[in-house]
Design a protein around this motif. Structure first.
Motif, PDB file in Angstrom:
ATOM      1  N   UNK A  21       0.853  -1.183   0.000  1.00 50.82           N
ATOM      2  CA  UNK A  21       0.000   0.000   0.000  1.00 50.82           C
ATOM      3  C   UNK A  21       0.892   1.237   0.000  1.00 50.82           C
ATOM      4  N   UNK A  22       0.376   2.314  -0.556  1.00 47.33           N
ATOM      5  CA  UNK A  22       1.196   3.515  -0.706  1.00 47.33           C
ATOM      6  C   UNK A  22       1.576   4.114   0.653  1.00 47.33           C
ATOM      7  N   UNK A  23       0.707   3.997   1.664  1.00 41.85           N
ATOM      8  CA  UNK A  23       1.051   4.584   2.958  1.00 41.85           C
ATOM      9  C   UNK A  23       2.124   3.796   3.694  1.00 41.85           C
ATOM     10  N   UNK A  24       2.358   2.547   3.317  1.00 39.24           N
ATOM     11  CA  UNK A  24       3.444   1.758   3.906  1.00 39.24           C
ATOM     12  C   UNK A  24       4.735   1.940   3.104  1.00 39.24           C
ATOM     13  N   UNK A  25       4.622   2.105   1.785  1.00 37.23           N
ATOM     14  CA  UNK A  25       5.809   2.242   0.938  1.00 37.23           C
ATOM     15  C   UNK A  25       6.361   3.667   0.927  1.00 37.23           C
ATOM     16  N   UNK A  26       5.535   4.654   1.224  1.00 38.95           N
ATOM     17  CA  UNK A  26       5.971   6.055   1.140  1.00 38.95           C
ATOM     18  C   UNK A  26       7.123   6.402   2.092  1.00 38.95           C
ATOM     19  N   UNK A  27       7.128   5.944   3.358  1.00 39.88           N
ATOM     20  CA  UNK A  27       8.283   6.253   4.208  1.00 39.88           C
ATOM     21  C   UNK A  27       9.608   5.731   3.650  1.00 39.88           C
ATOM     22  N   UNK A  28       9.591   4.556   3.038  1.00 39.93           N
ATOM     23  CA  UNK A  28      10.825   4.011   2.465  1.00 39.93           C
ATOM     24  C   UNK A  28      11.268   4.853   1.267  1.00 39.93           C
ATOM     25  N   UNK A  29      10.334   5.259   0.434  1.00 42.72           N
ATOM     26  CA  UNK A  29      10.688   6.102  -0.711  1.00 42.72           C
ATOM     27  C   UNK A  29      11.242   7.447  -0.261  1.00 42.72           C
ATOM     28  N   UNK A  30      10.648   8.035   0.755  1.00 43.28           N
ATOM     29  CA  UNK A  30      11.150   9.310   1.279  1.00 43.28           C
ATOM     30  C   UNK A  30      12.532   9.109   1.892  1.00 43.28           C
ATOM     31  N   UNK A  31      12.730   7.986   2.611  1.00 46.33           N
ATOM     32  CA  UNK A  31      14.041   7.698   3.201  1.00 46.33           C
ATOM     33  C   UNK A  31      15.115   7.501   2.143  1.00 46.33           C
ATOM     34  N   UNK A  32      14.780   6.821   1.048  1.00 40.12           N
ATOM     35  CA  UNK A  32      15.743   6.646  -0.049  1.00 40.12           C
ATOM     36  C   UNK A  32      16.101   7.990  -0.658  1.00 40.12           C
ATOM     37  N   UNK A  33      15.088   8.833  -0.881  1.00 39.49           N
ATOM     38  CA  UNK A  33      15.341  10.148  -1.488  1.00 39.49           C
ATOM     39  C   UNK A  33      16.181  11.030  -0.563  1.00 39.49           C
ATOM     40  N   UNK A  34      15.842  11.087   0.719  1.00 37.33           N
ATOM     41  CA  UNK A  34      16.626  11.910   1.649  1.00 37.33           C
ATOM     42  C   UNK A  34      18.027  11.347   1.843  1.00 37.33           C
ATOM     43  N   UNK A  35      18.152  10.026   1.843  1.00 38.09           N
ATOM     44  CA  UNK A  35      19.478   9.417   1.941  1.00 38.09           C
ATOM     45  C   UNK A  35      20.330   9.725   0.730  1.00 38.09           C
ATOM     46  N   UNK A  36      19.715   9.757  -0.434  1.00 34.81           N
ATOM     47  CA  UNK A  36      20.435  10.130  -1.657  1.00 34.81           C
ATOM     48  C   UNK A  36      20.849  11.593  -1.601  1.00 34.81           C
ATOM     49  N   UNK A  37      19.995  12.445  -1.051  1.00 34.35           N
ATOM     50  CA  UNK A  37      20.329  13.871  -0.928  1.00 34.35           C
ATOM     51  C   UNK A  37      21.442  14.109   0.086  1.00 34.35           C
ATOM     52  N   UNK A  38      21.571  13.232   1.070  1.00 34.88           N
ATOM     53  CA  UNK A  38      22.596  13.432   2.090  1.00 34.88           C
ATOM     54  C   UNK A  38      24.000  13.328   1.511  1.00 34.88           C
ATOM     55  N   UNK A  39      24.181  12.543   0.478  1.00 32.06           N
ATOM     56  CA  UNK A  39      25.466  12.471  -0.211  1.00 32.06           C
ATOM     57  C   UNK A  39      26.499  11.594   0.452  1.00 32.06           C
ATOM     58  N   UNK A  46      21.605   5.025   7.239  1.00 32.31           N
ATOM     59  CA  UNK A  46      20.837   5.376   8.439  1.00 32.31           C
ATOM     60  C   UNK A  46      19.412   5.779   8.090  1.00 32.31           C
ATOM     61  N   UNK A  47      19.254   6.613   7.067  1.00 31.43           N
ATOM     62  CA  UNK A  47      17.910   7.036   6.675  1.00 31.43           C
ATOM     63  C   UNK A  47      17.101   5.881   6.092  1.00 31.43           C
ATOM     64  N   UNK A  48      17.732   5.026   5.328  1.00 30.06           N
ATOM     65  CA  UNK A  48      17.029   3.870   4.775  1.00 30.06           C
ATOM     66  C   UNK A  48      16.594   2.925   5.893  1.00 30.06           C
ATOM     67  N   UNK A  49      17.481   2.650   6.825  1.00 27.33           N
ATOM     68  CA  UNK A  49      17.125   1.779   7.950  1.00 27.33           C
ATOM     69  C   UNK A  49      16.015   2.369   8.811  1.00 27.33           C
ATOM     70  N   UNK A  50      16.112   3.664   9.101  1.00 25.74           N
ATOM     71  CA  UNK A  50      15.067   4.316   9.892  1.00 25.74           C
ATOM     72  C   UNK A  50      13.733   4.328   9.181  1.00 25.74           C
ATOM     73  N   UNK A  51      13.759   4.587   7.886  1.00 24.48           N
ATOM     74  CA  UNK A  51      12.499   4.614   7.140  1.00 24.48           C
ATOM     75  C   UNK A  51      11.895   3.214   7.014  1.00 24.48           C
ATOM     76  N   UNK A  52      12.733   2.184   6.951  1.00 21.36           N
ATOM     77  CA  UNK A  52      12.207   0.822   6.923  1.00 21.36           C
ATOM     78  C   UNK A  52      11.566   0.458   8.264  1.00 21.36           C
ATOM     79  N   UNK A  53      12.146   0.928   9.360  1.00 17.82           N
ATOM     80  CA  UNK A  53      11.544   0.696  10.672  1.00 17.82           C
ATOM     81  C   UNK A  53      10.202   1.415  10.796  1.00 17.82           C
TER      82      UNK A  53
END
Length: 99
Positions: A21-39, A46-53
């Motif tokens: 469902x989109x409400x379960x997948x959205x935190x992971x997508x946001x975590x991937x995007x913010x993790x990519x922005x962190x460089x 850390x962001x991917x792991x936190x967003x998966x939790x």
């Protein structure tokens, strides 16, 4: 004209992203995007792991409840700001129902 037309039985299903469902997948997508922005690899991990939790917590919280449970939970637990305040419903602090 044919009388045996197909009527879909599930028009109100939630949006899906693959099997999720989109409400379960959205935190992971946001975590991937913010993790990519962190460089950095550490920030990405850390962001991917936190967003998966967070996503796992949302999936467990949602469990066998109504499909819009997350929206209802957000309404009752977020403070009333112009973004989350609904004018036609009582404030979330009002817990006593009359009627």
């Amino acid at each position: 004209m044919s009388a045996d037309g197909y009527t879909p039985g599930r028009l109100d299903d939630q949006w899906k992203l693959g099997f999720w469902d989109i409400d379960v997948a959205l935190p992971v997508l946001i975590g991937i995007f913010l993790g990519w922005l962190s460089g950095s690899k550490t920030g990405f991990c850390c962001l991917l792991g936190g967003s998966m939790l967070v996503s796992r917590w949302l999936a467990r919280k949602k469990g066998d409840k109504h499909s819009a449970f997350i929206l209802h939970w957000l309404f009752w637990n977020l403070p009333p700001t112009p973004m989350t305040y609904l004018t036609c419903s009582p404030p979330s602090a009002l817990r006593r129902m009359v009627g």
